[in-house]
Scaffold this motif. Structure first.
Motif, PDB file in Angstrom:
ATOM      1  N   THR A  32     -52.739  57.498   4.965  1.00  0.00           N
ATOM      2  CA  THR A  32     -53.385  57.481   3.647  1.00  0.00           C
ATOM      3  C   THR A  32     -54.905  57.422   3.788  1.00  0.00           C
ATOM      4  N   LEU A  33     -55.389  56.959   4.944  1.00  0.00           N
ATOM      5  CA  LEU A  33     -56.831  56.894   5.185  1.00  0.00           C
ATOM      6  C   LEU A  33     -57.365  58.109   5.937  1.00  0.00           C
ATOM      7  N   CYS A  34     -56.538  58.707   6.786  1.00  0.00           N
ATOM      8  CA  CYS A  34     -56.990  59.802   7.646  1.00  0.00           C
ATOM      9  C   CYS A  34     -57.439  61.004   6.811  1.00  0.00           C
ATOM     10  N   GLU A  35     -58.632  61.489   7.126  1.00  0.00           N
ATOM     11  CA  GLU A  35     -59.177  62.673   6.460  1.00  0.00           C
ATOM     12  C   GLU A  35     -59.157  63.903   7.359  1.00  0.00           C
ATOM     13  N   GLY A  36     -58.659  63.765   8.572  1.00  0.00           N
ATOM     14  CA  GLY A  36     -58.599  64.903   9.479  1.00  0.00           C
ATOM     15  C   GLY A  36     -59.950  65.299  10.037  1.00  0.00           C
ATOM     16  N   ASN A  37     -60.838  64.340  10.243  1.00  0.00           N
ATOM     17  CA  ASN A  37     -62.163  64.637  10.783  1.00  0.00           C
ATOM     18  C   ASN A  37     -62.136  64.996  12.267  1.00  0.00           C
ATOM     19  N   ALA A  38     -61.055  64.682  12.947  1.00  0.00           N
ATOM     20  CA  ALA A  38     -60.820  65.013  14.363  1.00  0.00           C
ATOM     21  C   ALA A  38     -61.760  64.311  15.333  1.00  0.00           C
ATOM     22  N   VAL A  39     -62.362  63.213  14.914  1.00  0.00           N
ATOM     23  CA  VAL A  39     -63.178  62.435  15.833  1.00  0.00           C
ATOM     24  C   VAL A  39     -62.300  61.884  16.951  1.00  0.00           C
ATOM     25  N   CYS A  40     -61.110  61.423  16.614  1.00  0.00           N
ATOM     26  CA  CYS A  40     -60.195  60.892  17.622  1.00  0.00           C
ATOM     27  C   CYS A  40     -59.840  61.966  18.654  1.00  0.00           C
ATOM     28  N   GLU A  41     -59.601  63.159  18.188  1.00  0.00           N
ATOM     29  CA  GLU A  41     -59.272  64.263  19.089  1.00  0.00           C
ATOM     30  C   GLU A  41     -60.457  64.590  20.005  1.00  0.00           C
ATOM     31  N   ALA A  42     -61.655  64.524  19.489  1.00  0.00           N
ATOM     32  CA  ALA A  42     -62.838  64.803  20.298  1.00  0.00           C
ATOM     33  C   ALA A  42     -63.058  63.732  21.362  1.00  0.00           C
ATOM     34  N   LEU A  43     -62.761  62.468  21.023  1.00  0.00           N
ATOM     35  CA  LEU A  43     -63.005  61.361  21.948  1.00  0.00           C
ATOM     36  C   LEU A  43     -61.859  61.122  22.927  1.00  0.00           C
ATOM     37  N   ALA A  44     -60.639  61.456  22.525  1.00  0.00           N
ATOM     38  CA  ALA A  44     -59.473  61.236  23.395  1.00  0.00           C
ATOM     39  C   ALA A  44     -58.481  62.390  23.241  1.00  0.00           C
TER      40      ALA A  44
END
Length: 69
Positions: free
Chosen positions: A8-20
């Motif tokens: 419900t909070l995730c906006e799909g910014n993909a910061v997590c994907e970029a970092l890990a």
């Protein structure tokens, strides 16, 4: 280590994907998910990725990622 993503909070910014990128990607709905290959049979993620996962959780603009254990 267990990772929970609040969809419900995730906006799909993909910061997590970029970092890990070995742990996270975006699904078909542009929501963060933990890659199946990063998960052990018990649903936890290997501790060798802990530092990157914690950075990804801290870097999430919406704080949608929680790391426990």
């Amino acid at each position: 280590m267990r990772i929970d993503i609040d969809r419900t909070l995730c906006e799909g910014n993909a910061v997590c994907e970029a970092l890990a990128p070995m742990v996270f990607d975006l699904d078909d709905s542009d929501q963060a998910r933990v890659l199946p290959e990063a998960l052990r049979p018990d649903g936890t993620v290997n501790d060798e990725h802990r530092m990157l996962v914690e950075r990804a959780a801290d870097g999430c603009p919406r704080l949608a990622i929680t790391v426990t254990g």
